[in-house]
Design a protein around this motif. Structure first.
Motif, PDB file in Angstrom:
ATOM      1  N   ALA A  95      21.021  80.367  41.523  1.00 15.15           N
ATOM      2  CA  ALA A  95      21.241  81.458  42.542  1.00 15.15           C
ATOM      3  C   ALA A  95      21.440  80.325  43.480  1.00 15.15           C
ATOM      4  O   ALA A  95      23.074  80.191  43.884  1.00 15.15           O
ATOM      5  CB  ALA A  95      20.564  81.862  43.180  1.00 15.15           C
ATOM      6  N   ALA A  96      21.399  78.788  43.805  1.00 19.91           N
ATOM      7  CA  ALA A  96      22.407  78.262  44.648  1.00 19.91           C
ATOM      8  C   ALA A  96      23.103  77.024  44.042  1.00 19.91           C
ATOM      9  O   ALA A  96      23.506  76.358  44.402  1.00 19.91           O
ATOM     10  CB  ALA A  96      20.696  77.269  45.611  1.00 19.91           C
ATOM     11  N   GLY A  97      23.105  77.308  43.095  1.00 19.12           N
ATOM     12  CA  GLY A  97      23.620  76.334  42.207  1.00 19.12           C
ATOM     13  C   GLY A  97      23.526  75.257  42.014  1.00 19.12           C
ATOM     14  O   GLY A  97      25.021  74.441  41.387  1.00 19.12           O
ATOM     15  N   ALA A  98      22.593  75.174  41.734  1.00 15.70           N
ATOM     16  CA  ALA A  98      21.986  73.415  41.260  1.00 15.70           C
ATOM     17  C   ALA A  98      22.328  73.557  39.626  1.00 15.70           C
ATOM     18  O   ALA A  98      21.718  74.009  39.088  1.00 15.70           O
ATOM     19  CB  ALA A  98      21.049  72.955  42.106  1.00 15.70           C
ATOM     20  N   GLU A  99      22.168  71.819  39.605  1.00 16.83           N
ATOM     21  CA  GLU A  99      21.991  71.737  37.680  1.00 16.83           C
ATOM     22  C   GLU A  99      20.046  71.883  37.612  1.00 16.83           C
ATOM     23  O   GLU A  99      19.774  71.284  38.319  1.00 16.83           O
ATOM     24  CB  GLU A  99      23.081  70.667  37.906  1.00 16.83           C
ATOM     25  CG  GLU A  99      23.826  70.221  37.553  1.00 16.83           C
ATOM     26  CD  GLU A  99      25.092  68.666  37.006  1.00 16.83           C
ATOM     27  OE1 GLU A  99      24.563  68.341  36.499  1.00 16.83           O
ATOM     28  OE2 GLU A  99      25.375  68.967  37.856  1.00 16.83           O
ATOM     29  N   TRP A 100      20.316  72.083  36.635  1.00 17.30           N
ATOM     30  CA  TRP A 100      18.829  72.163  36.003  1.00 17.30           C
ATOM     31  C   TRP A 100      18.213  72.270  34.761  1.00 17.30           C
ATOM     32  O   TRP A 100      19.520  73.487  33.930  1.00 17.30           O
ATOM     33  CB  TRP A 100      17.794  73.138  37.126  1.00 17.30           C
ATOM     34  CG  TRP A 100      18.424  75.103  36.627  1.00 17.30           C
ATOM     35  CD1 TRP A 100      19.154  75.421  37.242  1.00 17.30           C
ATOM     36  CD2 TRP A 100      17.796  75.376  35.906  1.00 17.30           C
ATOM     37  NE1 TRP A 100      19.475  76.524  36.942  1.00 17.30           N
ATOM     38  CE2 TRP A 100      19.183  76.941  35.699  1.00 17.30           C
ATOM     39  CE3 TRP A 100      16.674  75.507  34.942  1.00 17.30           C
ATOM     40  CZ2 TRP A 100      18.048  77.699  35.209  1.00 17.30           C
ATOM     41  CZ3 TRP A 100      16.523  76.568  33.593  1.00 17.30           C
ATOM     42  CH2 TRP A 100      16.810  77.721  34.091  1.00 17.30           C
ATOM     43  N   GLU A 101      17.393  72.231  34.643  1.00 17.28           N
ATOM     44  CA  GLU A 101      16.812  71.997  32.584  1.00 17.28           C
ATOM     45  C   GLU A 101      15.487  72.012  33.223  1.00 17.28           C
ATOM     46  O   GLU A 101      14.132  71.318  33.709  1.00 17.28           O
ATOM     47  CB  GLU A 101      16.849  71.172  32.310  1.00 17.28           C
ATOM     48  CG  GLU A 101      18.531  70.159  31.431  1.00 17.28           C
ATOM     49  CD  GLU A 101      18.592  68.705  30.876  1.00 17.28           C
ATOM     50  OE1 GLU A 101      18.901  69.047  29.782  1.00 17.28           O
ATOM     51  OE2 GLU A 101      17.928  67.953  31.769  1.00 17.28           O
ATOM     52  N   LEU A 102      15.124  73.011  32.151  1.00 18.88           N
ATOM     53  CA  LEU A 102      13.158  73.734  31.951  1.00 18.88           C
ATOM     54  C   LEU A 102      13.065  73.103  30.470  1.00 18.88           C
ATOM     55  O   LEU A 102      13.337  73.492  29.595  1.00 18.88           O
ATOM     56  CB  LEU A 102      12.804  75.001  32.343  1.00 18.88           C
ATOM     57  CG  LEU A 102      11.800  75.547  31.993  1.00 18.88           C
ATOM     58  CD1 LEU A 102      10.650  74.738  32.967  1.00 18.88           C
ATOM     59  CD2 LEU A 102      11.992  76.789  31.875  1.00 18.88           C
ATOM     60  N   TYR A 103      11.805  72.326  30.388  1.00 17.65           N
ATOM     61  CA  TYR A 103      11.284  72.320  29.119  1.00 17.65           C
ATOM     62  C   TYR A 103      10.211  72.862  28.867  1.00 17.65           C
ATOM     63  O   TYR A 103       8.998  72.297  29.758  1.00 17.65           O
ATOM     64  CB  TYR A 103      11.122  70.648  29.024  1.00 17.65           C
ATOM     65  CG  TYR A 103      12.120  69.535  28.309  1.00 17.65           C
ATOM     66  CD1 TYR A 103      13.168  69.462  27.182  1.00 17.65           C
ATOM     67  CD2 TYR A 103      13.506  69.778  29.463  1.00 17.65           C
ATOM     68  CE1 TYR A 103      13.842  69.283  26.491  1.00 17.65           C
ATOM     69  CE2 TYR A 103      14.665  69.104  28.926  1.00 17.65           C
ATOM     70  CZ  TYR A 103      14.463  68.976  27.539  1.00 17.65           C
ATOM     71  OH  TYR A 103      16.101  68.890  27.177  1.00 17.65           O
TER      72      TYR A 103
END
Length: 314
Positions: free
Chosen positions: A130-138
Motif C-alpha cells: 500500500a505504501a508503494g515499496a518494491e517487494w518480493e515474497l518467496y
C-alpha cells in the motif's frame, strides 16, 4: 499503561490449509480492539498455565477484529490442540498486542516465509504494498495444500513465488541472498533451520538488513558458568539474590512483585524489563544485536547478569 486483556469471541474458524486453522476474534459487543502494527502478536490464554503467542495476520484497518492462524503441530505441547478445538462462538482470553518484529521503512523488501511463518509477513506485505515499496515474497512449504493464504496472495501476481518442497525443493537461499543488496531489507519467519540458513547467508549483508522472528528459542552460549547475582528493584529499593538455578523472573515473582510472563523461553517479549544499571547476559531470541548492545532492556525469563548486580525498573 496497563496491557489490554479481555475475553474475545471466535467470529469465524476457517481451515486455510491442511492443518492450519484461522480464527477471527472480536469483542462480544463488536467494539474496537487496540490498534496494532504488522509483525505484532497476541497472547491467547488457553487454560491454566497454558499461554501461547500468535502473530496477527489480518489487516490493520480491521479495527473490530483480530485474525490469527495456527498450525496443528504433531509435537504440540497443548497449545495448537486447544486452538484447533475452538469453533465459531467459542470464547478465548487474549492480551496484547505487542511487537518485536516491526516493519522498518525501506525502498525494497525481500520476504522469506517457511510454512506457518507466512502469518506475520502477510500483514507486512499488505502495508508495504500500500505504501508503494518494491517487494518480493518467496514462500516455502512441505506441499501446496499445507500452505496457508495462497488465495489471498494470488492478487499480487508474480511478486509472490510459491515453493512447495515436494514440487520444487527447498528455497534457493544462495540465489536469493548470495549477493548483498544495500537497498533491501530481508524479513524472514519460519522453522529454525530456515532462519539459521538465512542468518548465515546474510552475514555479509549491511548491518540491519536482516529481521527475523522465531517460533522457538535459538541456541545461545552462556557468557560463563552459571552463578548467583543480586537484582535491585528500583521502585521499592528491594535487593534479591538470583541463584544459579533460578531466573530473574522466578525470583521477582516469588518476592511478590507483579511481572508478566508467557513463553518463559525468551521468544515472546512479554517479560521485557527496563535495565537501569548492570551488564546483561542476553539469552533471548527477541532483541537485535543493536538492542542488546544498548543494554536498555532484557527478557528476565532467560537473561542473566555478567556482573555481581543488576538494577531493574521494577
Amino acid at each position: 499503561m496497563r496491557e489490554f486483556e479481555a475475553d474475545l469471541v471466535v467470529r469465524s474458524a476457517v481451515h486455510e490449509a491442511d492443518g492450519v486453522l484461522a480464527l477471527t476474534l472480536g469483542r462480544h459487543d463488536g467494539s474496537d480492539l487496540p490498534d496494532w502494527t504488522p509483525g505484532a502478536h497476541i497472547d491467547l490464554v488457553l487454560g491454566e498455565g497454558l499461554v501461547r503467542q500468535y502473530s496477527l495476520c489480518g489487516r490493520t484497518g480491521d479495527t473490530d477484529s483480530w485474525r490469527v492462524a495456527v498450525l496443528r503441530a504433531p509435537d504440540s505441547r497443548g497449545g495448537s490442540v486447544r486452538i484447533h478445538a475452538l469453533e465459531k462462538g467459542s470464547v478465548v482470553r487474549a492480551r496484547g498486542p505487542r511487537n518485536h518484529f516491526p516493519v522498518v521503512a525501506s525502498r525494497r523488501y525481500l520476504f522469506l516465509a517457511g510454512g506457518i511463518g507466512i502469518t506475520p509477513l502477510l500483514a507486512m506485505i499488505n502495508e508495504v504494498d500500500a505504501a508503494g515499496a518494491e517487494w518480493e515474497l518467496y514462500y516455502g512449504g512441505r506441499q501446496r495444500e499445507s500452505m496457508a493464504f495462497t488465495a489471498e496472495l494470488a492478487r499480487f501476481g508474480d511478486r509472490v513465488r510459491l515453493v512447495p518442497e515436494d514440487e520444487q525443493g527447498l528455497l534457493d537461499l544462495d540465489a536469493l541472498l548470495g549477493v548483498p543488496r544495500a537497498d533491501t531489507l530481508v524479513y524472514a519467519c519460519g522453522p529454525e533451520r530456515l532462519l539459521q540458513a538465512v542468518e548465515e547467508r546474510c552475514a555479509s549483508w549491511p548491518a540491519g538488513s536482516l529481521h527475523l522472528e522465531r517460533f522457538a528459542p535459538r541456541a545461545t552460549e552462556p557468557a560463563g558458568a552459571e552463578r548467583s547475582f543480586e537484582v535491585v528493584l528500583e521502585q521499592s529499593g528491594t535487593t534479591l539474590e538470583v541463584p544459579p538455578d533460578k531466573s530473574v523472573f522466578e525470583v521477582v515473582r516469588e518476592a511478590g512483585v507483579s511481572v508478566l510472563g508467557s513463553c518463559l523461553e525468551g521468544i515472546c517479549g512479554t517479560c521485557e524489563t527496563e535495565v537501569i544499571d548492570g551488564d546483561v547476559d542476553h539469552r533471548d531470541s527477541v532483541l537485535s544485536d543493536d538492542e542488546r548492545e544498548t543494554n536498555e532492556v532484557m527478557m528476565i525469563c532467560v537473561s542473566r547478569c555478567t556482573g555481581p548486580r543488576l538494577t531493574l525498573a521494577l
